[in-house]
Design a protein around this motif. Structure first.
Motif, PDB file in Angstrom:
ATOM      1  N   LYS A 162       0.775  -1.074  -0.024  1.00  0.00           N
ATOM      2  CA  LYS A 162      -0.118   0.162   0.020  1.00  0.00           C
ATOM      3  C   LYS A 162       0.775   1.366  -0.174  1.00  0.00           C
ATOM      4  O   LYS A 162       0.413   2.198  -0.542  1.00  0.00           O
ATOM      5  N   GLY A 163       2.051   1.141   0.451  1.00  0.00           N
ATOM      6  CA  GLY A 163       2.985   2.420   0.824  1.00  0.00           C
ATOM      7  C   GLY A 163       3.652   2.679  -0.429  1.00  0.00           C
ATOM      8  O   GLY A 163       4.357   3.590  -0.635  1.00  0.00           O
ATOM      9  N   MET A 164       3.874   1.709  -1.347  1.00  0.00           N
ATOM     10  CA  MET A 164       4.569   1.872  -2.673  1.00  0.00           C
ATOM     11  C   MET A 164       3.975   3.283  -3.367  1.00  0.00           C
ATOM     12  O   MET A 164       3.012   3.529  -3.626  1.00  0.00           O
ATOM     13  N   GLN A 165       5.229   3.790  -4.310  1.00  0.00           N
ATOM     14  CA  GLN A 165       5.001   4.934  -4.817  1.00  0.00           C
ATOM     15  C   GLN A 165       3.758   4.437  -6.021  1.00  0.00           C
ATOM     16  O   GLN A 165       3.352   5.421  -6.540  1.00  0.00           O
ATOM     17  N   ARG A 166       4.124   3.414  -6.561  1.00  0.00           N
ATOM     18  CA  ARG A 166       3.196   2.887  -7.844  1.00  0.00           C
ATOM     19  C   ARG A 166       1.776   3.516  -7.446  1.00  0.00           C
ATOM     20  O   ARG A 166       1.102   3.715  -8.198  1.00  0.00           O
ATOM     21  N   TYR A 167       1.340   2.766  -6.304  1.00  0.00           N
ATOM     22  CA  TYR A 167      -0.224   3.031  -6.098  1.00  0.00           C
ATOM     23  C   TYR A 167      -0.518   4.541  -5.875  1.00  0.00           C
ATOM     24  O   TYR A 167      -1.538   4.881  -6.160  1.00  0.00           O
ATOM     25  N   LYS A 168       0.378   5.261  -5.292  1.00  0.00           N
ATOM     26  CA  LYS A 168       0.016   6.969  -5.227  1.00  0.00           C
ATOM     27  C   LYS A 168      -0.134   7.267  -6.557  1.00  0.00           C
ATOM     28  O   LYS A 168      -1.033   8.266  -6.862  1.00  0.00           O
ATOM     29  N   ASP A 169       0.783   7.088  -7.636  1.00  0.00           N
ATOM     30  CA  ASP A 169       0.656   7.424  -8.743  1.00  0.00           C
ATOM     31  C   ASP A 169      -0.607   6.954  -9.559  1.00  0.00           C
ATOM     32  O   ASP A 169      -1.136   7.761 -10.142  1.00  0.00           O
ATOM     33  N   ILE A 170      -0.845   5.507  -9.326  1.00  0.00           N
ATOM     34  CA  ILE A 170      -2.097   5.246  -9.844  1.00  0.00           C
ATOM     35  C   ILE A 170      -3.339   5.875  -9.464  1.00  0.00           C
ATOM     36  O   ILE A 170      -4.158   6.269 -10.117  1.00  0.00           O
ATOM     37  N   LEU A 171      -3.434   6.194  -8.154  1.00  0.00           N
ATOM     38  CA  LEU A 171      -4.734   6.757  -7.366  1.00  0.00           C
ATOM     39  C   LEU A 171      -4.818   8.278  -8.091  1.00  0.00           C
ATOM     40  O   LEU A 171      -5.713   8.645  -8.199  1.00  0.00           O
ATOM     41  N   GLU A 172      -3.680   8.797  -8.280  1.00  0.00           N
ATOM     42  CA  GLU A 172      -3.506  10.313  -8.699  1.00  0.00           C
ATOM     43  C   GLU A 172      -3.914  10.024 -10.253  1.00  0.00           C
ATOM     44  O   GLU A 172      -4.928  11.078 -10.689  1.00  0.00           O
ATOM     45  N   ALA A 173      -3.677   9.208 -11.146  1.00  0.00           N
ATOM     46  CA  ALA A 173      -4.177   9.144 -12.335  1.00  0.00           C
ATOM     47  C   ALA A 173      -5.612   8.659 -12.555  1.00  0.00           C
ATOM     48  O   ALA A 173      -6.432   9.059 -13.509  1.00  0.00           O
ATOM     49  N   THR A 174      -6.059   7.847 -11.744  1.00  0.00           N
ATOM     50  CA  THR A 174      -7.508   7.245 -12.001  1.00  0.00           C
ATOM     51  C   THR A 174      -8.442   8.074 -10.782  1.00  0.00           C
ATOM     52  O   THR A 174      -9.786   7.584 -10.747  1.00  0.00           O
ATOM     53  N   GLY A 175      -8.115   9.074 -10.165  1.00  0.00           N
ATOM     54  CA  GLY A 175      -8.896   9.526  -9.328  1.00  0.00           C
ATOM     55  C   GLY A 175     -10.255  10.133  -9.800  1.00  0.00           C
ATOM     56  O   GLY A 175     -11.305  10.053  -9.184  1.00  0.00           O
ATOM     57  N   ALA A 176     -10.381  10.515 -10.774  1.00  0.00           N
ATOM     58  CA  ALA A 176     -11.391  11.259 -11.580  1.00  0.00           C
ATOM     59  C   ALA A 176     -12.412  10.117 -12.169  1.00  0.00           C
ATOM     60  O   ALA A 176     -13.617  10.397 -12.576  1.00  0.00           O
ATOM     61  N   ARG A 177     -11.875   8.634 -12.310  1.00  0.00           N
ATOM     62  CA  ARG A 177     -12.693   7.774 -13.063  1.00  0.00           C
ATOM     63  C   ARG A 177     -13.872   7.565 -12.246  1.00  0.00           C
ATOM     64  O   ARG A 177     -13.696   7.131 -11.056  1.00  0.00           O
TER      65      ARG A 177
END
Length: 197
Positions: A141-156
């Motif tokens: 959960k703390g991985m940078q990958r998931y922070k980036d994903i949530l940033e990219a998919t937040g509006a979906r």
């Protein structure tokens, strides 16, 4: 293992599909449609099947198995098929906005980052059931990958049949979707016609 290596945007153009259905933000360039003869009934049916296979990332044999399973279930075969495809674990991870595309969701599942009801499941084709709790493993959960994903998919938009806590990277399948809840541009009746020949 068989892998489809055709460039995604090229395949989207060939199938007349908007890349947004795959989670890709790019606008496809409109290509001139060749003014040839009208496609045959078989060509239209085949195209719909290829579209469904491409969107969900399923190869021919598993797709055929899904069709046979949908045919044995109660109700309309086409709607059952779409519900089965939509309830694949990789698709549910994508729908929960834990991945930018279904391909990425498949990789996340393959890498054992996903728990279903507290147990690690690394099979992208695993079919979820109503009430299943899906979450990203605690140490991931703390991985940078998931922070980036949530940033990219937040509006979906998240479908109504799923309940998601994005901050906790956790979600629940409230119910399996019916056809009206599935926003995929596939005419499943043509697929049924194709397979029932």
């Amino acid at each position: 293992m068989a892998v489809n290596r055709v460039p995604v945007l090229k395949r989207c153009r060939a199938l007349g599909l908007e890349p947004m259905y795959l989670g890709i933000d790019k606008k496809s360039r409109r290509t001139k449609l060749h003014q040839g003869r009208k496609p045959s009934e078989y060509a239209l049916q085949l195209r719909e099947k290829q579209k469904a296979k491409f969107i969900y990332g399923v190869l021919e044999k598993p797709f055929r198995n899904y069709y046979n399973k949908a045919d044995r279930m109660k109700g309309m075969t086409g709607e059952n098929l779409m519900t089965i495809l939509e309830s694949r674990l990789d698709n549910v991870v994508f729908r929960m906005t834990f991945a930018r595309t279904r391909r990425e969701a498949r990789q996340i599942v393959d890498h054992k980052h996903v728990l279903v009801n507290g147990k690690v499941v690394n099979i992208p084709s695993y079919l979820v059931k109503a009430g299943d709790v899906i979450e990203i493993k605690e140490k991931c959960k703390g991985m940078q990958r998931y922070k980036d994903i949530l940033e990219a998919t937040g509006a979906r938009l998240i479908p109504e049949w799923i309940d998601v806590d994005q901050a906790a990277l956790k979600g629940t399948v409230k119910e399996l979707p019916n056809r009206a809840a599935i926003d995929v541009p596939v005419n499943e009746m043509l697929i049924v016609e194709l397979y029932s020949k």
